[in-house]
Write an enzyme that holds these catalytic residues in place. Sequence first.
Site, PDB file in Angstrom:
ATOM      1  N   HIS A  47       2.264  12.140  -0.773  1.00 55.58           N
ATOM      2  CA  HIS A  47       1.820  13.527  -0.633  1.00 55.58           C
ATOM      3  C   HIS A  47       2.943  14.443  -1.136  1.00 55.58           C
ATOM      4  O   HIS A  47       3.866  14.784  -0.387  1.00 55.58           O
ATOM      5  CB  HIS A  47       1.508  13.847   0.827  1.00 55.58           C
ATOM      6  CG  HIS A  47       0.301  13.136   1.369  1.00 55.58           C
ATOM      7  ND1 HIS A  47      -0.978  13.464   0.982  1.00 55.58           N
ATOM      8  CD2 HIS A  47       0.188  12.120   2.265  1.00 55.58           C
ATOM      9  CE1 HIS A  47      -1.847  12.686   1.621  1.00 55.58           C
ATOM     10  NE2 HIS A  47      -1.165  11.862   2.400  1.00 55.58           N
ATOM     11  N   GLY A 103      -5.078  -5.039  15.033  1.00 58.05           N
ATOM     12  CA  GLY A 103      -3.884  -4.853  15.839  1.00 58.05           C
ATOM     13  C   GLY A 103      -2.655  -4.543  15.013  1.00 58.05           C
ATOM     14  O   GLY A 103      -1.534  -4.890  15.393  1.00 58.05           O
ATOM     15  N   GLY A 104      -2.848  -3.879  13.886  1.00 55.82           N
ATOM     16  CA  GLY A 104      -1.736  -3.516  13.016  1.00 55.82           C
ATOM     17  C   GLY A 104      -0.846  -2.452  13.627  1.00 55.82           C
ATOM     18  O   GLY A 104      -1.123  -1.911  14.703  1.00 55.82           O
ATOM     19  N   ASN A 155      -2.946   0.375  -3.792  1.00 53.81           N
ATOM     20  CA  ASN A 155      -2.633  -0.822  -3.027  1.00 53.81           C
ATOM     21  C   ASN A 155      -3.096  -2.057  -3.773  1.00 53.81           C
ATOM     22  O   ASN A 155      -4.021  -2.001  -4.587  1.00 53.81           O
ATOM     23  CB  ASN A 155      -3.172  -0.756  -1.586  1.00 53.81           C
ATOM     24  CG  ASN A 155      -4.597  -1.202  -1.434  1.00 53.81           C
ATOM     25  OD1 ASN A 155      -4.945  -2.327  -1.775  1.00 53.81           O
ATOM     26  ND2 ASN A 155      -5.430  -0.327  -0.899  1.00 53.81           N
ATOM     27  N   SER A 196       0.850  -1.181   0.000  1.00 47.88           N
ATOM     28  CA  SER A 196       0.000   0.000   0.000  1.00 47.88           C
ATOM     29  C   SER A 196       0.889   1.234   0.000  1.00 47.88           C
ATOM     30  O   SER A 196       1.911   1.272   0.697  1.00 47.88           O
ATOM     31  CB  SER A 196      -0.899   0.007   1.238  1.00 47.88           C
ATOM     32  OG  SER A 196      -1.721   1.166   1.263  1.00 47.88           O
ATOM     33  N   HIS A 215      -2.651   7.329  -4.372  1.00 47.64           N
ATOM     34  CA  HIS A 215      -2.742   6.146  -3.521  1.00 47.64           C
ATOM     35  C   HIS A 215      -2.804   4.914  -4.414  1.00 47.64           C
ATOM     36  O   HIS A 215      -3.386   4.956  -5.502  1.00 47.64           O
ATOM     37  CB  HIS A 215      -4.008   6.231  -2.660  1.00 47.64           C
ATOM     38  CG  HIS A 215      -4.533   4.898  -2.220  1.00 47.64           C
ATOM     39  ND1 HIS A 215      -5.553   4.237  -2.891  1.00 47.64           N
ATOM     40  CD2 HIS A 215      -4.202   4.092  -1.186  1.00 47.64           C
ATOM     41  CE1 HIS A 215      -5.816   3.097  -2.297  1.00 47.64           C
ATOM     42  NE2 HIS A 215      -5.011   2.971  -1.263  1.00 47.64           N
ATOM     43  N   ARG A 225      -3.514  -6.338  -2.698  1.00 47.39           N
ATOM     44  CA  ARG A 225      -3.508  -7.145  -1.484  1.00 47.39           C
ATOM     45  C   ARG A 225      -4.198  -8.482  -1.722  1.00 47.39           C
ATOM     46  O   ARG A 225      -4.972  -8.647  -2.667  1.00 47.39           O
ATOM     47  CB  ARG A 225      -4.239  -6.403  -0.356  1.00 47.39           C
ATOM     48  CG  ARG A 225      -5.682  -6.097  -0.701  1.00 47.39           C
ATOM     49  CD  ARG A 225      -6.337  -5.159   0.299  1.00 47.39           C
ATOM     50  NE  ARG A 225      -7.741  -4.941  -0.038  1.00 47.39           N
ATOM     51  CZ  ARG A 225      -8.171  -4.024  -0.898  1.00 47.39           C
ATOM     52  NH1 ARG A 225      -7.310  -3.221  -1.502  1.00 47.39           N
ATOM     53  NH2 ARG A 225      -9.467  -3.888  -1.145  1.00 47.39           N
TER      54      ARG A 225
END
Length: 304
Positions: A98, A263-264, A110, A94, A108, A112
């Site tokens: 900016h 919980g990343g 990503n 990902s 952007h 996955r």
Amino acid sequence: MTHAVDINAVQAYLTGLQERIVAALENAGGEAFRTDRWQRREGGGGISRLIEGGELLERGGVLFSHVAGTRLPPSASAHRPELAGRPWQAMGVSLVLHPRNPYVPTTHMNVRMFVAAARPGHDERDVFWFGGGLDLTPYYPFEEDARHFHQVCHDALAPHGPQYYPRYKRWCDEYFYLKHRQETRGIGGIFFDDLNEAGFEAAFALTRSVGDSFLPAFLPIVERRRALPYDTRERDFQAYRRGRYVEFNLVFDRGTLFGLQSGGRTESILLSMPPQAQWRYDWQPQPGSPEAQLADYLKPRDWL
């Protein structure tokens, strides 16, 4: 849908994609990215490649993660209630860039893959799906740039079937939409999820085409706009519009929600935020100004 999943092949592609994108951005900007390797207590880890305070990129992150857990988080199982509670793996690249110059768009991308594993003692099989996309968020839009970006997206998907670009373009317009502002986040691109119906090899091939399209979609725009002069007026408007980016990521973005719910690593998840942003009460651009022209681009439209 159940098909043999080659996790090693996906990981090799994703880590290679991260390396290729970072190398190209370092070459374009002339500045090195930092490397931050991390481990997750619950299982897995990742490699965060980032730059802050650069001349070209005020902030940029190109992130690889491969994480696992014992119970699929709500953000990943909301559309698949039958998979709730399964062990899972998630792997992806990902990025959010900016740029400093307000004439260079934020972007952007990503790609996955998720795998929900069968539980011992249950009549289940492993289930996989791919997702991803890329989109462009200009502050001072140029028709030429929007058409170029969408043409590259179209051409990346065309070998896989004529149905994909219009479907994924519409999906992007609908997904990257700020309902409370009644505007799109930018000029869109393509977005897809839940891809598995054609089998692992076909889904993985389409996902690779999307990942490989990022550099040819974005870098020509950078080269056209990076030398345009700007002053505090343009920077102030950039900061104001960056506030919309923050609103979308914190309120609507499923990737941000998944990362936090699973919980990343918070530092990596929130690396997508701009380094500076502003909110102004009921501010409106002057009619006919360059800033007012952006409103014409913040609605779905055909670019090709």
